[in-house]
Motif scaffolding. Sequence first.
Motif, PDB file in Angstrom:
ATOM      1  N   THR A  18       1.397   6.968  -6.626  1.00 57.06           N
ATOM      2  CA  THR A  18       0.308   7.946  -6.769  1.00 57.06           C
ATOM      3  C   THR A  18       0.820   9.358  -6.513  1.00 57.06           C
ATOM      4  O   THR A  18       0.441  10.302  -7.217  1.00 57.06           O
ATOM      5  CB  THR A  18      -0.843   7.601  -5.805  1.00 57.06           C
ATOM      6  N   ALA A  19       1.689   9.527  -5.534  1.00 59.14           N
ATOM      7  CA  ALA A  19       2.262  10.851  -5.251  1.00 59.14           C
ATOM      8  C   ALA A  19       3.170  11.292  -6.400  1.00 59.14           C
ATOM      9  O   ALA A  19       3.244  12.488  -6.718  1.00 59.14           O
ATOM     10  CB  ALA A  19       3.040  10.820  -3.943  1.00 59.14           C
ATOM     11  N   TYR A  20       3.872  10.358  -7.031  1.00 58.15           N
ATOM     12  CA  TYR A  20       4.731  10.674  -8.172  1.00 58.15           C
ATOM     13  C   TYR A  20       3.902  11.233  -9.324  1.00 58.15           C
ATOM     14  O   TYR A  20       4.367  12.064 -10.086  1.00 58.15           O
ATOM     15  CB  TYR A  20       5.493   9.416  -8.602  1.00 58.15           C
ATOM     16  N   ARG A  21       2.660  10.787  -9.427  1.00 58.76           N
ATOM     17  CA  ARG A  21       1.758  11.278 -10.480  1.00 58.76           C
ATOM     18  C   ARG A  21       1.060  12.568 -10.092  1.00 58.76           C
ATOM     19  O   ARG A  21       0.100  12.979 -10.724  1.00 58.76           O
ATOM     20  CB  ARG A  21       0.718  10.206 -10.791  1.00 58.76           C
TER      21      ARG A  21
ATOM     22  N   ALA B  81      -4.900  11.817  -2.927  1.00 58.49           N
ATOM     23  CA  ALA B  81      -5.174  10.382  -3.049  1.00 58.49           C
ATOM     24  C   ALA B  81      -4.020   9.569  -2.464  1.00 58.49           C
ATOM     25  O   ALA B  81      -4.237   8.531  -1.824  1.00 58.49           O
ATOM     26  CB  ALA B  81      -5.397  10.009  -4.514  1.00 58.49           C
ATOM     27  N   ALA B  82      -2.781  10.023  -2.638  1.00 61.21           N
ATOM     28  CA  ALA B  82      -1.619   9.321  -2.098  1.00 61.21           C
ATOM     29  C   ALA B  82      -1.662   9.310  -0.573  1.00 61.21           C
ATOM     30  O   ALA B  82      -1.351   8.288   0.058  1.00 61.21           O
ATOM     31  CB  ALA B  82      -0.333   9.971  -2.590  1.00 61.21           C
ATOM     32  N   ALA B  83      -2.042  10.429   0.019  1.00 61.02           N
ATOM     33  CA  ALA B  83      -2.141  10.487   1.482  1.00 61.02           C
ATOM     34  C   ALA B  83      -3.230   9.551   1.992  1.00 61.02           C
ATOM     35  O   ALA B  83      -3.066   8.877   3.018  1.00 61.02           O
ATOM     36  CB  ALA B  83      -2.420  11.916   1.926  1.00 61.02           C
ATOM     37  N   ARG B  84      -4.339   9.485   1.280  1.00 58.26           N
ATOM     38  CA  ARG B  84      -5.428   8.591   1.681  1.00 58.26           C
ATOM     39  C   ARG B  84      -4.997   7.124   1.573  1.00 58.26           C
ATOM     40  O   ARG B  84      -5.263   6.313   2.462  1.00 58.26           O
ATOM     41  CB  ARG B  84      -6.653   8.851   0.801  1.00 58.26           C
ATOM     42  N   ILE B  85      -4.307   6.766   0.508  1.00 60.06           N
ATOM     43  CA  ILE B  85      -3.825   5.392   0.332  1.00 60.06           C
ATOM     44  C   ILE B  85      -2.811   5.043   1.420  1.00 60.06           C
ATOM     45  O   ILE B  85      -2.826   3.940   1.978  1.00 60.06           O
ATOM     46  CB  ILE B  85      -3.232   5.208  -1.082  1.00 60.06           C
TER      47      ILE B  85
ATOM     48  N   GLY C 161       0.813  -1.216   0.000  1.00 61.31           N
ATOM     49  CA  GLY C 161       0.000   0.000   0.000  1.00 61.31           C
ATOM     50  C   GLY C 161       0.841   1.258   0.000  1.00 61.31           C
ATOM     51  O   GLY C 161       0.528   2.235  -0.693  1.00 61.31           O
ATOM     52  N   LEU C 162       1.943   1.234   0.766  1.00 57.37           N
ATOM     53  CA  LEU C 162       2.830   2.405   0.765  1.00 57.37           C
ATOM     54  C   LEU C 162       3.510   2.576  -0.592  1.00 57.37           C
ATOM     55  O   LEU C 162       3.731   3.707  -1.049  1.00 57.37           O
ATOM     56  CB  LEU C 162       3.857   2.282   1.885  1.00 57.37           C
ATOM     57  N   GLY C 163       3.822   1.466  -1.265  1.00 60.93           N
ATOM     58  CA  GLY C 163       4.395   1.551  -2.610  1.00 60.93           C
ATOM     59  C   GLY C 163       3.409   2.171  -3.592  1.00 60.93           C
ATOM     60  O   GLY C 163       3.775   3.012  -4.414  1.00 60.93           O
ATOM     61  N   ILE C 164       2.148   1.781  -3.489  1.00 59.81           N
ATOM     62  CA  ILE C 164       1.118   2.370  -4.358  1.00 59.81           C
ATOM     63  C   ILE C 164       0.944   3.852  -4.037  1.00 59.81           C
ATOM     64  O   ILE C 164       0.756   4.680  -4.942  1.00 59.81           O
ATOM     65  CB  ILE C 164      -0.208   1.602  -4.204  1.00 59.81           C
ATOM     66  N   ALA C 165       1.054   4.214  -2.780  1.00 53.97           N
ATOM     67  CA  ALA C 165       0.936   5.623  -2.391  1.00 53.97           C
ATOM     68  C   ALA C 165       2.077   6.447  -2.975  1.00 53.97           C
ATOM     69  O   ALA C 165       1.877   7.586  -3.413  1.00 53.97           O
ATOM     70  CB  ALA C 165       0.910   5.746  -0.873  1.00 53.97           C
ATOM     71  N   VAL C 166       3.305   5.874  -2.996  1.00 50.58           N
ATOM     72  CA  VAL C 166       4.449   6.588  -3.577  1.00 50.58           C
ATOM     73  C   VAL C 166       4.231   6.804  -5.072  1.00 50.58           C
ATOM     74  O   VAL C 166       4.488   7.895  -5.604  1.00 50.58           O
ATOM     75  CB  VAL C 166       5.758   5.811  -3.299  1.00 50.58           C
TER      76      VAL C 166
END
Length: 144
Positions: free
Chosen positions: A21-24, A29-33, A14-19
């Motif tokens: 998402t933040a890169y995009r 949304a990244a903070a929520r993930i 989940g933290l990898g997906i958040a990173v």
Amino acid sequence: MIAETVCSAVSAAGLGIAVVTAYRKRYLAAARIAAYSLIPVALVMTGVVGWAADTAFSPTAWAGFILLGGSWALFATTRAVERRRGGTRQERKAARSAAREPVAPASSAPALRPTARPANRPAARGEASEDFSDIEAILKKHGI
């Protein structure tokens, strides 16, 4: 031990997906993930996962859940029967006694004058209501 490892892996993913998402540049949304992905690790650290794993493999706990389900089913069944019958015994008794009593025992005079036309009787052919005269005018205007 396995449950803690699975929770840690889920949090890392989940933290990898958040990173990503933040890169995009989708920071909200990244903070929520990231917030959602930290929940499994928090549950492991508080001991909830260990308790849940112990409960899942305990026959006594399963028997307790079965008893809870049975009591809920009995409660729901009795409520359904009570609603179908129209309430509890006391409520039905009160409703029957209220139905026997006259609504207005002192009123014996008729509510309408003898010459008045009752509301449920349709108007005679010669009488035209104002509401229908407006509708008739509109229909005549359009040639109907």
